[in-house]
Design a protein around this motif. Structure first.
Motif, PDB file in Angstrom:
ATOM      1  N   HIS A   1       0.806  -1.222   0.000  1.00 52.06           N
ATOM      2  CA  HIS A   1       0.000   0.000   0.000  1.00 52.06           C
ATOM      3  C   HIS A   1       0.844   1.280   0.000  1.00 52.06           C
ATOM      4  N   ALA A   2       2.157   1.146   0.019  1.00 51.27           N
ATOM      5  CA  ALA A   2       3.016   2.329   0.126  1.00 51.27           C
ATOM      6  C   ALA A   2       2.800   3.284  -1.045  1.00 51.27           C
ATOM      7  N   ALA A   3       2.759   2.761  -2.269  1.00 47.75           N
ATOM      8  CA  ALA A   3       2.611   3.629  -3.439  1.00 47.75           C
ATOM      9  C   ALA A   3       1.282   4.375  -3.406  1.00 47.75           C
ATOM     10  N   GLU A   4       0.206   3.695  -2.972  1.00 46.61           N
ATOM     11  CA  GLU A   4      -1.104   4.343  -2.879  1.00 46.61           C
ATOM     12  C   GLU A   4      -1.075   5.497  -1.876  1.00 46.61           C
ATOM     13  N   LEU A   5      -0.438   5.269  -0.745  1.00 42.37           N
ATOM     14  CA  LEU A   5      -0.406   6.294   0.291  1.00 42.37           C
ATOM     15  C   LEU A   5       0.467   7.472  -0.107  1.00 42.37           C
ATOM     16  N   LEU A   6       1.566   7.198  -0.805  1.00 37.02           N
ATOM     17  CA  LEU A   6       2.398   8.286  -1.325  1.00 37.02           C
ATOM     18  C   LEU A   6       1.618   9.116  -2.341  1.00 37.02           C
ATOM     19  N   ALA A   7       0.883   8.444  -3.226  1.00 40.09           N
ATOM     20  CA  ALA A   7       0.092   9.141  -4.240  1.00 40.09           C
ATOM     21  C   ALA A   7      -1.005   9.986  -3.601  1.00 40.09           C
ATOM     22  N   ALA A   8      -1.472   9.577  -2.419  1.00 35.93           N
ATOM     23  CA  ALA A   8      -2.504  10.338  -1.708  1.00 35.93           C
ATOM     24  C   ALA A   8      -1.925  11.553  -0.985  1.00 35.93           C
ATOM     25  N   GLY A   9      -0.594  11.701  -1.046  1.00 39.92           N
ATOM     26  CA  GLY A   9       0.029  12.899  -0.485  1.00 39.92           C
ATOM     27  C   GLY A   9       0.664  12.747   0.876  1.00 39.92           C
ATOM     28  N   PHE A  10       0.749  11.526   1.392  1.00 36.76           N
ATOM     29  CA  PHE A  10       1.325  11.312   2.714  1.00 36.76           C
ATOM     30  C   PHE A  10       2.824  11.037   2.617  1.00 36.76           C
ATOM     31  N   SER A  11       3.548  11.499   3.608  1.00 36.41           N
ATOM     32  CA  SER A  11       4.923  11.051   3.818  1.00 36.41           C
ATOM     33  C   SER A  11       4.865   9.805   4.685  1.00 36.41           C
ATOM     34  N   LEU A  12       5.785   8.878   4.434  1.00 35.68           N
ATOM     35  CA  LEU A  12       5.714   7.585   5.095  1.00 35.68           C
ATOM     36  C   LEU A  12       6.985   7.277   5.879  1.00 35.68           C
ATOM     37  N   ASP A  13       6.783   6.726   7.080  1.00 31.98           N
ATOM     38  CA  ASP A  13       7.833   6.052   7.827  1.00 31.98           C
ATOM     39  C   ASP A  13       7.520   4.567   7.741  1.00 31.98           C
ATOM     40  N   VAL A  14       8.384   3.805   7.102  1.00 30.30           N
ATOM     41  CA  VAL A  14       8.164   2.373   6.917  1.00 30.30           C
ATOM     42  C   VAL A  14       9.240   1.605   7.675  1.00 30.30           C
ATOM     43  N   VAL A  15       8.804   0.624   8.474  1.00 35.79           N
ATOM     44  CA  VAL A  15       9.751  -0.236   9.173  1.00 35.79           C
ATOM     45  C   VAL A  15      10.123  -1.380   8.235  1.00 35.79           C
ATOM     46  N   ALA A  16      11.382  -1.410   7.829  1.00 38.50           N
ATOM     47  CA  ALA A  16      11.895  -2.452   6.946  1.00 38.50           C
ATOM     48  C   ALA A  16      12.558  -3.536   7.786  1.00 38.50           C
TER      49      ALA A  16
ATOM     50  N   THR B   1      11.253   1.796  -2.226  1.00 39.09           N
ATOM     51  CA  THR B   1      10.318   2.818  -2.705  1.00 39.09           C
ATOM     52  C   THR B   1      10.869   4.218  -2.459  1.00 39.09           C
ATOM     53  N   ASP B   2      10.975   5.016  -3.512  1.00 42.38           N
ATOM     54  CA  ASP B   2      11.441   6.397  -3.371  1.00 42.38           C
ATOM     55  C   ASP B   2      10.419   7.207  -2.577  1.00 42.38           C
ATOM     56  N   GLY B   3      10.900   8.185  -1.845  1.00 44.02           N
ATOM     57  CA  GLY B   3      10.015   9.061  -1.087  1.00 44.02           C
ATOM     58  C   GLY B   3       9.609   8.522   0.260  1.00 44.02           C
ATOM     59  N   VAL B   4      10.194   7.392   0.658  1.00 46.64           N
ATOM     60  CA  VAL B   4       9.865   6.770   1.939  1.00 46.64           C
ATOM     61  C   VAL B   4      11.053   6.907   2.884  1.00 46.64           C
ATOM     62  N   ARG B   5      10.779   7.225   4.133  1.00 43.48           N
ATOM     63  CA  ARG B   5      11.814   7.227   5.169  1.00 43.48           C
ATOM     64  C   ARG B   5      11.777   5.863   5.842  1.00 43.48           C
ATOM     65  N   TYR B   6      12.852   5.089   5.686  1.00 45.68           N
ATOM     66  CA  TYR B   6      12.891   3.724   6.193  1.00 45.68           C
ATOM     67  C   TYR B   6      13.601   3.648   7.540  1.00 45.68           C
ATOM     68  N   PHE B   7      13.080   2.765   8.383  1.00 44.26           N
ATOM     69  CA  PHE B   7      13.698   2.434   9.659  1.00 44.26           C
ATOM     70  C   PHE B   7      13.838   0.916   9.721  1.00 44.26           C
ATOM     71  N   MET B   8      14.802   0.462  10.519  1.00 48.26           N
ATOM     72  CA  MET B   8      15.055  -0.975  10.579  1.00 48.26           C
ATOM     73  C   MET B   8      15.300  -1.436  12.008  1.00 48.26           C
ATOM     74  N   ILE B   9      14.854  -2.654  12.285  1.00 45.59           N
ATOM     75  CA  ILE B   9      15.294  -3.405  13.458  1.00 45.59           C
ATOM     76  C   ILE B   9      16.562  -4.147  13.054  1.00 45.59           C
ATOM     77  N   ASP B  10      17.533  -4.178  13.920  1.00 41.99           N
ATOM     78  CA  ASP B  10      18.769  -4.900  13.635  1.00 41.99           C
ATOM     79  C   ASP B  10      18.436  -6.350  13.259  1.00 41.99           C
ATOM     80  N   PRO B  11      18.734  -6.762  12.008  1.00 38.24           N
ATOM     81  CA  PRO B  11      18.364  -8.128  11.589  1.00 38.24           C
ATOM     82  C   PRO B  11      19.103  -9.218  12.339  1.00 38.24           C
ATOM     83  N   ASP B  12      20.204  -8.876  13.026  1.00 38.45           N
ATOM     84  CA  ASP B  12      20.952  -9.872  13.789  1.00 38.45           C
ATOM     85  C   ASP B  12      20.442 -10.034  15.222  1.00 38.45           C
TER      86      ASP B  12
END
Length: 302
Positions: A152-167, A175-186
């Protein structure tokens, strides 16, 4: 559990993240995890509990019940609270089967009564006021990164929202235009070393104290877009951040979603989409969350 079983769990977590259909199938096939424990490690754990004079157990997964049956058979009865984070009994309790323990059931959310009987505070800080929030949505898949949230990220970006996505993997950062955050995979929960280290993608991981790292994003957001897991409900309640609800991970999470919608704290993604992603709708849900007055389970324990 043995090192081999822990490695299998880590592989399952990765597979469940990559394909939600695999996760849903895996939930049906899962067995009682307590059958995979190592006897010597269990014996050491029991000895440690006894020597420390443990006087009460609070159980959040049904997989502990068989072990507590064994502990009580060895050392005698102790009070046990079964703390239900979901609004109906979750699969771990179904797969664990019947227990001989005299237990007290504690519900943080109750689909049967349509109420929140008590809760565990994520923080005691007041929620941020609506005008002080970022024009951003927090998008995630819970602790294991499961669900349809990435679709749903592309739909929400197209609706004008900025996104924080946990990767959860480097390949998620797409996805361009997304601010990504991560949990340490280890990091894995069986390390039992605090909250998962967390950071914006590319920055050094930081292990928070007090609460998990993504809750700070939740407090700032206009809404969280996620499947309706029990932990996500807690974050929503204590941040007064509405939930935009995606496909659930099984029937118990569907009941969570139904409860949150009935209380006026959340909305199904499709319904919000039909309302043209209305900010007024989110503000109404936020206002309803601010009125929640839920007893503190930790104070009841004290």
């Amino acid at each position: 559990m043995s090192a081999e079983t822990l490695a299998t769990t880590a592989r399952s977590k990765q597979a469940f993240h990559r394909d939600f259909r695999v996760a849903l199938a895996g939930q049906q096939l899962a067995r009682n995890a307590s059958v995979s424990t190592e006897l010597a490690a269990v014996d050491q754990l029991f000895t440690d509990w006894h020597e420390r004079g443990v006087t009460r157990f609070v159980v959040l997964s049904g997989f502990w019940l068989d072990l507590l049956d064994q502990y009580v058979a060895r050392y005698g009865p102790v009070p046990v609270d079964i703390c239900h984070v979901d609004s109906v009994q979750s699969p771990s309790f179904d797969k664990a089967g019947a227990s001989t323990l005299p237990v007290r059931h504690v519900w943080l959310a109750d689909a049967r009564s349509g109420t929140l009987p008590c809760s565990i505070p994520v923080t005691r800080d007041a929620p941020l006021a609506w005008p002080a929030r970022d024009h951003r949505l927090l998008v995630h898949g819970g602790g294991w990164g499961m669900g349809t949230y990435r679709e749903h990220a592309a739909e929400l970006l197209a609706a004008g929202f900025s996104l924080d996505v946990v990767a959860y993997e480097q390949q998620d950062l797409s996805t361009d235009g997304v601010r990504y955050f991560m949990i340490d995979p280890d990091w894995h929960p069986w390390l039992d070393d605090g909250y998962p280290p967390f950071a914006e993608a590319g920055a050094p991981f930081v292990q928070r104290t007090g609460h998990h790292g993504s809750f700070d994003l939740c407090r700032q957001a206009l809404a969280t877009v996620s499947k309706p897991g029990g932990g996500t409900l807690l974050d929503s309640l204590w941040s007064a951040t509405p939930l935009v609800l995606l496909e659930p991970f099984g029937p118990h999470e569907q009941r969570n979603a139904d409860l949150w919608i009935s209380l006026g704290y959340g909305i199904a993604y499709e319904d919000w989409q039909r309302k043209d992603y209305s900010l007024d709708v989110l503000e109404e849900l936020h206002a309803a969350l601010l009125t929640a007055d839920v007893p503190d389970y930790s104070r009841a324990l004290l």
